[in-house]
Design a protein around this motif. Structure first.
Motif, mmCIF file in Angstrom:
data_model
loop_
_atom_site.group_PDB
_atom_site.id
_atom_site.type_symbol
_atom_site.label_atom_id
_atom_site.label_comp_id
_atom_site.label_asym_id
_atom_site.label_seq_id
_atom_site.Cartn_x
_atom_site.Cartn_y
_atom_site.Cartn_z
ATOM 1 N N MET A 354 0.834 -1.195 0.000
ATOM 2 C CA MET A 354 0.000 0.000 0.000
ATOM 3 C C MET A 354 0.873 1.249 0.000
ATOM 4 O O MET A 354 2.040 1.210 0.412
ATOM 5 N N GLY A 355 0.294 2.316 -0.478
ATOM 6 C CA GLY A 355 0.979 3.595 -0.434
ATOM 7 C C GLY A 355 0.059 4.658 0.126
ATOM 8 O O GLY A 355 -1.165 4.615 -0.087
ATOM 9 N N GLU A 356 0.640 5.615 0.861
ATOM 10 C CA GLU A 356 -0.149 6.731 1.367
ATOM 11 C C GLU A 356 0.005 7.920 0.437
ATOM 12 O O GLU A 356 1.125 8.390 0.179
ATOM 13 N N LEU A 357 -1.103 8.392 -0.079
ATOM 14 C CA LEU A 357 -1.122 9.645 -0.827
ATOM 15 C C LEU A 357 -1.233 10.759 0.201
ATOM 16 O O LEU A 357 -2.227 10.853 0.926
ATOM 17 N N ALA A 358 -0.211 11.595 0.283
ATOM 18 C CA ALA A 358 -0.156 12.601 1.344
ATOM 19 C C ALA A 358 0.203 13.963 0.770
ATOM 20 O O ALA A 358 0.756 14.082 -0.325
ATOM 21 N N HIS A 397 -10.630 17.643 5.200
ATOM 22 C CA HIS A 397 -11.381 18.672 4.485
ATOM 23 C C HIS A 397 -11.855 18.261 3.092
ATOM 24 O O HIS A 397 -12.825 18.844 2.589
ATOM 25 N N THR A 398 -11.186 17.340 2.451
ATOM 26 C CA THR A 398 -11.434 17.128 1.017
ATOM 27 C C THR A 398 -11.855 15.702 0.685
ATOM 28 O O THR A 398 -11.512 15.178 -0.376
ATOM 29 N N ALA A 399 -12.588 15.063 1.576
ATOM 30 C CA ALA A 399 -12.999 13.676 1.337
ATOM 31 C C ALA A 399 -13.799 13.539 0.045
ATOM 32 O O ALA A 399 -13.639 12.567 -0.701
ATOM 33 N N HIS A 400 -14.681 14.517 -0.250
ATOM 34 C CA HIS A 400 -15.523 14.406 -1.442
ATOM 35 C C HIS A 400 -14.676 14.366 -2.707
ATOM 36 O O HIS A 400 -14.988 13.629 -3.650
ATOM 37 N N GLU A 404 -14.674 11.405 -5.499
ATOM 38 C CA GLU A 404 -14.907 11.671 -6.921
ATOM 39 C C GLU A 404 -13.810 11.091 -7.806
ATOM 40 O O GLU A 404 -14.026 10.878 -9.004
ATOM 41 N N HIS A 405 -12.641 10.829 -7.225
ATOM 42 C CA HIS A 405 -11.517 10.289 -7.992
ATOM 43 C C HIS A 405 -11.224 8.831 -7.646
ATOM 44 O O HIS A 405 -10.093 8.363 -7.779
ATOM 45 N N GLY A 406 -12.250 8.117 -7.231
ATOM 46 C CA GLY A 406 -12.149 6.668 -7.123
ATOM 47 C C GLY A 406 -11.824 6.099 -5.766
ATOM 48 O O GLY A 406 -11.704 4.879 -5.617
ATOM 49 N N PHE A 407 -11.665 6.959 -4.735
ATOM 50 C CA PHE A 407 -11.399 6.457 -3.382
ATOM 51 C C PHE A 407 -12.722 6.089 -2.706
ATOM 52 O O PHE A 407 -13.777 6.659 -3.009
ATOM 53 N N ARG A 408 -12.645 5.133 -1.785
ATOM 54 C CA ARG A 408 -13.833 4.695 -1.055
ATOM 55 C C ARG A 408 -13.585 4.803 0.453
ATOM 56 O O ARG A 408 -12.506 4.449 0.935
ATOM 57 N N PRO A 409 -14.575 5.296 1.208
ATOM 58 C CA PRO A 409 -14.404 5.402 2.665
ATOM 59 C C PRO A 409 -14.104 4.036 3.278
ATOM 60 O O PRO A 409 -14.684 3.020 2.896
ATOM 61 N N SER A 410 -13.184 4.014 4.244
ATOM 62 C CA SER A 410 -12.788 2.780 4.909
ATOM 63 C C SER A 410 -12.563 3.048 6.390
ATOM 64 O O SER A 410 -12.519 4.211 6.826
ATOM 65 N N GLY A 411 -12.386 1.988 7.137
ATOM 66 C CA GLY A 411 -12.095 2.112 8.551
ATOM 67 C C GLY A 411 -10.614 1.991 8.836
ATOM 68 O O GLY A 411 -9.809 1.687 7.948
ATOM 69 N N ILE A 412 -10.258 2.198 10.091
ATOM 70 C CA ILE A 412 -8.847 2.177 10.471
ATOM 71 C C ILE A 412 -8.219 0.807 10.225
ATOM 72 O O ILE A 412 -7.015 0.694 9.990
ATOM 73 N N GLU A 413 -9.034 -0.237 10.216
ATOM 74 C CA GLU A 413 -8.495 -1.580 10.002
ATOM 75 C C GLU A 413 -7.938 -1.744 8.589
ATOM 76 O O GLU A 413 -7.156 -2.660 8.316
ATOM 77 N N LYS A 430 -10.614 11.381 8.038
ATOM 78 C CA LYS A 430 -11.343 10.328 7.326
ATOM 79 C C LYS A 430 -10.343 9.473 6.546
ATOM 80 O O LYS A 430 -9.345 9.970 6.019
ATOM 81 N N ILE A 431 -10.611 8.186 6.472
ATOM 82 C CA ILE A 431 -9.732 7.231 5.801
ATOM 83 C C ILE A 431 -10.406 6.780 4.508
ATOM 84 O O ILE A 431 -11.549 6.314 4.525
ATOM 85 N N LEU A 432 -9.696 6.929 3.413
ATOM 86 C CA LEU A 432 -10.226 6.514 2.118
ATOM 87 C C LEU A 432 -9.180 5.676 1.394
ATOM 88 O O LEU A 432 -7.966 5.952 1.506
ATOM 89 N N VAL A 433 -9.628 4.671 0.670
ATOM 90 C CA VAL A 433 -8.723 3.731 -0.004
ATOM 91 C C VAL A 433 -9.134 3.597 -1.473
ATOM 92 O O VAL A 433 -10.332 3.596 -1.789
ATOM 93 N N LYS A 434 -8.139 3.487 -2.347
ATOM 94 C CA LYS A 434 -8.386 3.278 -3.771
ATOM 95 C C LYS A 434 -7.559 2.097 -4.250
ATOM 96 O O LYS A 434 -6.335 2.056 -4.072
ATOM 97 N N SER A 435 -8.206 1.143 -4.919
ATOM 98 C CA SER A 435 -7.496 0.002 -5.501
ATOM 99 C C SER A 435 -6.803 0.434 -6.789
ATOM 100 O O SER A 435 -7.356 1.219 -7.582
#
Length: 437
Positions: A354-358, A397-400, A404-413, A430-435
């Motif tokens: 996995m990679g963190e987009l930061a 601030h920018t979850a939306h 819109e660019h393919g990330f999906r809300p996820s939990g800390i797990e 908020k935690i969001l993940v994109k495959s």
């Protein structure tokens, strides 16, 4: 039932490019090999579509393989020197005949308008003529090139007048002189001079190769003439690569904003280059007004200035100079005229693939465009090269935008163990993940 069509999404995303290209002048070279290999029909359909969308088109066509076939059938072996053949009377007879046949074939295909054909309902007028003036190459290194010539000038006002009347201009690789002679020209030189004379917005060279590659085999998306000229020095004299590079570099140095090197083998190359964000070939441009590139230590000052306002607003976690210096290889930046106007980082967690987009940030004066998406695409390409299978992002601030660019809300797990252990619960990001599969 899923009734979505990928084409519809592509068409929606192409609208900014349709608007940008309308009324622009493009000079497009189609090498003779494309016609000889049966690619002419679809290229004509693509050109007709560009014309329908309001692009002003000058089409230059090559005839080298067709002339070579005619010479072989006639048993004529031309004398060659420095990548050009010596066009004596017999060769010029073949050149003129083939050029006329190819022009008539193109005009006929552009006139096709039967029902159930792509050009149905398209009224497209093509015009050719004595629009390129030429002069003889003369005697070089003891070789008299006879009717092999070079471009003297393009009759700019005549071509502009035809374009203003909505015509598509066809230019064969022939030139005419004030003495009434006809000269055999290099098609790429004709395209180069036409683009320069018209102040074209784009010069597009359709040849064998997909573009230019670096030593590792990666396609080079954008180069300046200075970066491309070492490749020109290595190319074989007279080869397609040498001719296209010479035309591209000269055009860029004489005011043509962008030259695109594309392959006619790729059925989607022309439209893909013009109507998608990333394009498919190599672009040569005199000035890199804005570019996406890996960050360097010299960018630290610019990064600090860019990030500071967002840190004060609580949108980003504060980053010290020392931290940025330590992690600089993780960053991509968008530079515009020497100023860092955007950035994003990819922090790898290899054990979890996995990679963190930061640290995605765009300067306040340059928001509202597609730069955020450009940074995201760059990070995704880098992540895939590193073998990562997904990206995650923490945002307040920018979850939306990420959704819109393919990330999906996820939990800390969903986070890698190391990131899970250091998650700041007080910040409540908020935690969001994109495959990336």
């Amino acid at each position: 039932m899923d009734t979505r069509f990928p084409f519809v999404d592509w068409f929606r995303n192409s609208s900014p490019y349709i608007n940008a290209h309308r009324g622009r002048t493009f000079v497009i070279l189609i090498e003779g090999e494309a016609m000889a290999r049966g690619r002419g029909e679809q290229l004509i359909q693509d050109l007709a579509l560009l014309h329908t969308l309001g692009v002003r088109l000058v089409v230059v066509f090559g005839i080298r393989p067709q002339v070579q076939l005619a010479l072989d059938e006639a048993g004529i072996e031309p004398l060659r020197h420095d990548g050009r053949w010596v066009a004596d009377a017999d060769i010029m007879q073949c050149v003129q005949r083939v050029a006329a046949e190819q022009r008539l074939w193109l005009e006929a295909r552009f006139s096709l308008g039967l029902p159930n054909t792509p050009l149905h309902g398209v009224e497209l007028t093509t015009v050719s003529g004595n629009l390129v003036m030429a002069k003889p190459l003369g005697v070089r290194e003891g070789i008299d090139f006879d009717h092999s010539g070079e471009v003297r000038r393009v009759r700019t006002s005549a071509v502009q007048g035809l374009l203003d009347r909505g015509s598509l201009v066809l230019l064969p690789p022939l030139g005419f002189s004030s003495t009434g002679e006809v000269f055999d020209l290099d098609a790429s030189e004709v395209a180069q001079h036409a683009a320069m004379a018209l102040g074209a917005d784009k010069l597009i060279l359709l040849g064998e190769a997909d573009g230019l590659y670096d030593e590792s085999g990666a396609l080079q998306r954008q180069l300046t003439p200075g970066e491309a000229e070492p490749l020109l020095a290595q190319a074989v004299a007279g080869s397609e690569s040498a001719r296209h590079l010479a035309a591209a570099c000269a055009a860029a140095r004489h005011g043509v904003a962008r030259t695109h090197l594309l392959s006619w083998h790729n059925h989607d190359a022309l439209l893909g280059e013009l109507f998608t964000r990333d394009g498919v070939g190599t672009m040569i441009t005199q000035h890199r007004y804005e570019q996406l590139r890996p960050a360097e230590l010299g960018d630290i000052g610019g990064l600090l200035e860019l990030l500071e306002p967002l840190e004060h607003r609580g949108m980003l976690v504060p980053r010290s100079r020392e931290r940025l210096e330590h992690e600089i290889d993780d960053y991509l930046v968008i530079e515009r005229d020497g100023m860092v106007i955007g950035c994003a980082a990819l922090h790898c967690f290899g054990e979890a693939e996995m990679g963190e987009l930061a640290c995605v940030a765009i300067h306040v004066d340059y928001r509202g465009g597609a730069r955020g998406a450009l940074l995201l695409a760059g990070v995704e390409r880098r992540a895939r090269r590193l073998g990562l299978t997904s990206l995650f992002v923490l945002t307040t601030h920018t979850a939306h935008w990420f959704v819109e660019h393919g990330f999906r809300p996820s939990g800390i797990e969903a986070l890698p163990p190391l990131k899970r252990d250091t998650y700041n619960h007080a910040r409540k990001s908020k935690i969001l993940v994109k495959s990336l599969a």
